[in-house]
Write a protein that holds these residues in place. Structure first.
Motif, PDB file in Angstrom:
ATOM      1  N   ASN A  34       8.297  -3.830  59.936  1.00 24.04           N
ATOM      2  CA  ASN A  34       7.240  -4.673  59.377  1.00 24.04           C
ATOM      3  C   ASN A  34       6.004  -4.733  60.256  1.00 24.04           C
ATOM      4  N   ARG A  35       6.115  -4.152  61.462  1.00 26.65           N
ATOM      5  CA  ARG A  35       5.001  -4.166  62.420  1.00 26.65           C
ATOM      6  C   ARG A  35       4.494  -5.583  62.654  1.00 26.65           C
ATOM      7  N   THR A  36       5.424  -6.506  62.785  1.00 25.67           N
ATOM      8  CA  THR A  36       5.100  -7.916  62.997  1.00 25.67           C
ATOM      9  C   THR A  36       5.628  -8.320  64.370  1.00 25.67           C
ATOM     10  N   PHE A  37       4.727  -8.590  65.299  1.00 21.99           N
ATOM     11  CA  PHE A  37       5.126  -8.961  66.648  1.00 21.99           C
ATOM     12  C   PHE A  37       4.378 -10.228  67.040  1.00 21.99           C
ATOM     13  N   LEU A  38       5.097 -11.297  67.273  1.00 23.28           N
ATOM     14  CA  LEU A  38       4.474 -12.555  67.665  1.00 23.28           C
ATOM     15  C   LEU A  38       4.087 -12.505  69.139  1.00 23.28           C
ATOM     16  N   PRO A  39       2.989 -13.149  69.502  1.00 21.61           N
ATOM     17  CA  PRO A  39       2.617 -13.223  70.923  1.00 21.61           C
ATOM     18  C   PRO A  39       3.751 -13.876  71.717  1.00 21.61           C
ATOM     19  N   GLY A  40       4.063 -13.289  72.850  1.00 23.33           N
ATOM     20  CA  GLY A  40       5.144 -13.805  73.687  1.00 23.33           C
ATOM     21  C   GLY A  40       6.393 -12.944  73.654  1.00 23.33           C
ATOM     22  N   ILE A  41       6.501 -12.029  72.692  1.00 23.08           N
ATOM     23  CA  ILE A  41       7.616 -11.073  72.674  1.00 23.08           C
ATOM     24  C   ILE A  41       7.250  -9.980  73.668  1.00 23.08           C
ATOM     25  N   ASP A  42       8.030  -9.884  74.748  1.00 26.99           N
ATOM     26  CA  ASP A  42       7.728  -8.928  75.808  1.00 26.99           C
ATOM     27  C   ASP A  42       8.272  -7.529  75.537  1.00 26.99           C
ATOM     28  N   GLU A  43       9.380  -7.473  74.815  1.00 30.22           N
ATOM     29  CA  GLU A  43      10.030  -6.185  74.604  1.00 30.22           C
ATOM     30  C   GLU A  43      10.772  -6.217  73.281  1.00 30.22           C
ATOM     31  N   LEU A  44      10.700  -5.115  72.557  1.00 27.37           N
ATOM     32  CA  LEU A  44      11.444  -4.966  71.312  1.00 27.37           C
ATOM     33  C   LEU A  44      12.390  -3.786  71.477  1.00 27.37           C
ATOM     34  N   ARG A  45      13.660  -3.989  71.156  1.00 23.53           N
ATOM     35  CA  ARG A  45      14.684  -2.941  71.266  1.00 23.53           C
ATOM     36  C   ARG A  45      15.263  -2.672  69.881  1.00 23.53           C
ATOM     37  N   PRO A  46      14.571  -1.890  69.063  1.00 27.68           N
ATOM     38  CA  PRO A  46      15.007  -1.664  67.684  1.00 27.68           C
ATOM     39  C   PRO A  46      16.078  -0.582  67.588  1.00 27.68           C
ATOM     40  N   GLY A  47      17.304  -0.906  67.952  1.00 30.06           N
ATOM     41  CA  GLY A  47      18.376   0.080  68.024  1.00 30.06           C
ATOM     42  C   GLY A  47      18.713   0.771  66.720  1.00 30.06           C
ATOM     43  N   THR A  48      18.731   0.035  65.625  1.00 28.71           N
ATOM     44  CA  THR A  48      19.104   0.624  64.344  1.00 28.71           C
ATOM     45  C   THR A  48      18.063   1.612  63.845  1.00 28.71           C
ATOM     46  N   ALA A  49      16.838   1.474  64.313  1.00 28.49           N
ATOM     47  CA  ALA A  49      15.743   2.320  63.821  1.00 28.49           C
ATOM     48  C   ALA A  49      15.981   3.801  64.077  1.00 28.49           C
ATOM     49  N   VAL A  50      16.774   4.141  65.088  1.00 26.06           N
ATOM     50  CA  VAL A  50      16.992   5.548  65.400  1.00 26.06           C
ATOM     51  C   VAL A  50      17.657   6.282  64.233  1.00 26.06           C
ATOM     52  N   PHE A  51      18.524   5.604  63.487  1.00 31.30           N
ATOM     53  CA  PHE A  51      19.184   6.209  62.334  1.00 31.30           C
ATOM     54  C   PHE A  51      18.747   5.593  61.010  1.00 31.30           C
ATOM     55  N   CYS A  52      18.384   4.308  61.038  1.00 32.99           N
ATOM     56  CA  CYS A  52      18.191   3.506  59.833  1.00 32.99           C
ATOM     57  C   CYS A  52      19.574   3.355  59.181  1.00 32.99           C
ATOM     58  N   ASP A  53      19.729   2.428  58.275  1.00 30.98           N
ATOM     59  CA  ASP A  53      21.005   2.254  57.595  1.00 30.98           C
ATOM     60  C   ASP A  53      20.755   1.639  56.228  1.00 30.98           C
ATOM     61  N   GLY A  54      21.831   1.382  55.494  1.00 32.05           N
ATOM     62  CA  GLY A  54      21.689   0.863  54.136  1.00 32.05           C
ATOM     63  C   GLY A  54      21.004  -0.481  54.071  1.00 32.05           C
ATOM     64  N   SER A  55      21.268  -1.344  55.031  1.00 33.76           N
ATOM     65  CA  SER A  55      20.638  -2.661  55.043  1.00 33.76           C
ATOM     66  C   SER A  55      19.135  -2.549  55.250  1.00 33.76           C
ATOM     67  N   HIS A  56      18.734  -1.711  56.173  1.00 33.63           N
ATOM     68  CA  HIS A  56      17.305  -1.547  56.428  1.00 33.63           C
ATOM     69  C   HIS A  56      16.619  -0.771  55.308  1.00 33.63           C
ATOM     70  N   ALA A  57      17.352   0.112  54.636  1.00 29.79           N
ATOM     71  CA  ALA A  57      16.793   0.800  53.472  1.00 29.79           C
ATOM     72  C   ALA A  57      16.439  -0.216  52.391  1.00 29.79           C
ATOM     73  N   ASN A  58      17.270  -1.247  52.239  1.00 33.70           N
ATOM     74  CA  ASN A  58      16.958  -2.298  51.266  1.00 33.70           C
ATOM     75  C   ASN A  58      15.677  -3.011  51.638  1.00 33.70           C
ATOM     76  N   LEU A  59      15.485  -3.285  52.916  1.00 27.95           N
ATOM     77  CA  LEU A  59      14.255  -3.921  53.393  1.00 27.95           C
ATOM     78  C   LEU A  59      13.047  -3.018  53.127  1.00 27.95           C
ATOM     79  N   LEU A  60      13.202  -1.725  53.399  1.00 26.19           N
ATOM     80  CA  LEU A  60      12.102  -0.766  53.249  1.00 26.19           C
ATOM     81  C   LEU A  60      11.816  -0.427  51.789  1.00 26.19           C
ATOM     82  N   GLY A  61      12.864  -0.508  50.954  1.00 20.48           N
ATOM     83  CA  GLY A  61      12.712  -0.128  49.555  1.00 20.48           C
ATOM     84  C   GLY A  61      12.949   1.350  49.303  1.00 20.48           C
ATOM     85  N   HIS A  62      13.465   2.073  50.294  1.00 17.51           N
ATOM     86  CA  HIS A  62      13.769   3.500  50.141  1.00 17.51           C
ATOM     87  C   HIS A  62      14.774   3.916  51.215  1.00 17.51           C
TER      88      HIS A  62
END
Length: 180
Positions: A34-62
């Motif tokens: 979603n490219r949404t980062f609130l001020p104060g978040i120092d680091e994001l570790r998006p582990g699932t993003a390397v493969f994506c999965d069915g749950s995130h496909a639902n979020l993305l719509g594809h």
């Protein structure tokens, strides 16, 4: 955004109680997508993003970004509206996402068969509800996008990297079973 706010509130509570600095590091693939980062978040570790999965496909719509699938075989057609696969919870995990932005209707998405739903799992088998079981042949292979790829990867010793249906490499899952 709610997860980020919760982490920021937790960090502030730690700082106020300890007077210690507190970096905010969180795993949040939805925040990355979603490219949404609130001020104060120092680091994001998006582990699932390397493969994506069915749950995130639902979020993305594809499913275009889903890079990992589990190959399953149709082993039975016990009814006109049901088939059985040789992949159950030991192959796909039993994760099913409930009401949230990651909610899924079943236990994984069946590639090229959006109207078929993986409705239940035993250890070794998955049951699929479909309008037309006769459209599936015994021995036919299906690709399943797991709901939650993280624990699914942990179930395997190797991952097969394929392009165009041809295996290009075999990757050892070096952290397999290392959660103890």
């Amino acid at each position: 955004e709610a997860a980020q706010r919760q982490m920021l509130e937790t960090a502030e509570a730690i700082r106020s109680q300890t007077d210690a600095p507190c970096e905010v590091s969180m795993g949040s693939t939805p925040s990355l997508y979603n490219r949404t980062f609130l001020p104060g978040i120092d680091e994001l570790r998006p582990g699932t993003a390397v493969f994506c999965d069915g749950s995130h496909a639902n979020l993305l719509g594809h499913t275009d970004w889903c890079a990992a699938t589990v190959l399953a075989t149709v082993v039975n057609r016990p009814a006109a509206d049901r088939i059985v696969l040789d992949a159950g919870s030991k192959a796909l995990t039993s994760d099913k996402r409930g009401p949230s932005i990651l909610q899924n209707p079943g236990y994984g998405l069946i590639v090229d068969h959006p109207d078929a739903t993986l409705t239940s799992l035993s250890d070794e088998h998955g049951v699929v509800q479909t309008a037309d079981a006769a459209a599936f042949e015994i021995g036919q292979t299906l690709r399943i996008i797991p709901n939650h790829i993280c624990p699914c990867v942990n179930l395997y010793d190797h991952a097969f990297a394929a392009r165009g249906g041809v295996v290009q490499a075999v990757w050892k899952v070096t952290a397999r079973g290392r959660s103890q």
